[in-house]
Enzyme design. Sequence first.
Site, mmCIF file in Angstrom:
data_model
loop_
_atom_site.group_PDB
_atom_site.id
_atom_site.type_symbol
_atom_site.label_atom_id
_atom_site.label_comp_id
_atom_site.label_asym_id
_atom_site.label_seq_id
_atom_site.Cartn_x
_atom_site.Cartn_y
_atom_site.Cartn_z
ATOM 1 N N LYS A 124 2.135 0.400 5.720
ATOM 2 C CA LYS A 124 3.227 -0.442 6.210
ATOM 3 C C LYS A 124 3.460 -1.659 5.320
ATOM 4 O O LYS A 124 4.602 -1.969 4.949
ATOM 5 C CB LYS A 124 2.923 -0.923 7.642
ATOM 6 C CG LYS A 124 2.870 0.175 8.689
ATOM 7 C CD LYS A 124 2.654 -0.401 10.077
ATOM 8 C CE LYS A 124 1.283 -1.004 10.299
ATOM 9 N NZ LYS A 124 0.209 0.000 10.297
ATOM 10 N N THR A 125 2.378 -2.369 5.005
ATOM 11 C CA THR A 125 2.522 -3.604 4.238
ATOM 12 C C THR A 125 3.106 -3.327 2.863
ATOM 13 O O THR A 125 4.012 -4.025 2.397
ATOM 14 C CB THR A 125 1.161 -4.313 4.121
ATOM 15 O OG1 THR A 125 0.713 -4.685 5.425
ATOM 16 C CG2 THR A 125 1.257 -5.554 3.252
ATOM 17 N N GLU A 168 7.434 -5.376 9.069
ATOM 18 C CA GLU A 168 6.336 -4.466 9.337
ATOM 19 C C GLU A 168 6.222 -4.295 10.847
ATOM 20 O O GLU A 168 6.191 -5.277 11.594
ATOM 21 C CB GLU A 168 5.057 -5.042 8.755
ATOM 22 C CG GLU A 168 3.857 -4.130 8.843
ATOM 23 C CD GLU A 168 2.693 -4.657 8.024
ATOM 24 O OE1 GLU A 168 1.550 -4.368 8.409
ATOM 25 O OE2 GLU A 168 2.918 -5.345 7.009
#
Length: 471
Positions: A124-125, A168
Amino acid sequence: MSTPTPSLPPALERPHFIGIGGAGMSGIAKILAQRGAAVAGSDTKDSETAEALRALGVTVHIGHDAAHLAETTTAVVVSSAIRQENPELAAARERGVPVVHRSDALAALMDGARPIAVAGTHGKTTTTSMLAVALGALGLEPSYAIGGDLDAPGSNAHHGGGAIFVAEADESDRSFHAYSPEVAIVLNVELDHHANYASMEEIYDSFVTFAGKIRPGGTLVVSADQPGAVELTARVRDRLDRPDLGIVTVGAAEHADVRITAVTPRGLTSEVTVVLDGRPLTFTVSVPGRHYAHNAVAALAAGVAMGVPVEELAEALAKYTGVRRRLQLKGEAAGVQVIDSYAHHPTEMTADLEAIRSAAGPDARVLVVFQPHLFSRTRELGAEMGAALALADASLVLDIYPAREDPVPGITSALVIEAARAAGADVAAEHDKGRVPEVVAGMAKPGDLVLTMGAGDVTDLGPLVLARLSG
């Protein structure tokens, strides 16, 4: 083209954040401060992130005390990690100050924007960062909230003048249900966060709910390769009566809408070729590893779904050079490179170790200092963590980093070590973090790569290892 700064919700005009130094909390606090809110908060210890917030005019208290809550506070913002007995939280309840979960605060900030929400068990990051950097390079001035810093403390969030907001979306506590994105990315779906999910069925249900929150006429970008994501796609199509929802699959699978036909390592970069709408496109990803290439393609598909020209976006994605703690080169000393990895789930560990292997020279050894994260995760996945460490030439395993959890009887890092040895790994326990620099310096030889790996404070050891190697 810039858009006017949205007005603040009244509850967030003078917010107080408990745990303001955390990755998710600090980002929301930063955006609120940039939008004119009088932000305050507290954390257990001072940090570079706290200093970055202070530079924006945020009041940051060290330690938790009811006295930190101002009389004018309009809301107290918390994450799921804040315990009920926290004195500031207790004071807020006694005084009738609204308590707002961080996900609801972030959802309020995205109101009126065109949100892209990036979800998945891993990646995600990185993917959120890739989008933020690429869209910024194209002059679109996105707002963004990321679970890690791009290049400096406090760079995990920004209030931009454009219409797009990249965020995110954290599934760990189901807080991503608060968002209604125009485009949602699901990179993968695996069993994790065992304190909140009892089974894969619960995780699938949670991700289906998230997909159902996509705005009318919006798009779901989802992996065509990862088994959990493929299963999710089938469930979304079966359970959601959403003929308006576009689904774009990405990956190496033959049936993928955006098909990856080649990922070619080029040292610490990769060259990626995809086929989109029947046309091939090749672009560079400035970080190593197949999984980072797949993240970049998901970002590409999401940007295209938002109307960004594909050729321009592909070129802009090369501007992304990494995020702190995601295979971040900390430095080199005595011919040894020290790299920091946030990987704490077995899939992430395997992906990062494979990426480093592909980038390392033929004679380089990969040495890992691994810190298991959470007792619940180690209990459920300790064996898989150990198996992943078999990809390293040698590893030191530290004690479990508890984060928000209390110890669980019988659950120690020995679970990881036993599994690693069973998989043929060269692994040793190290219960004293203070000894790690000396031990690593005795192991490492010129040309080797040292990885500090885990989501806890193992990241602090990289500079100490470099200092010892230099001495």
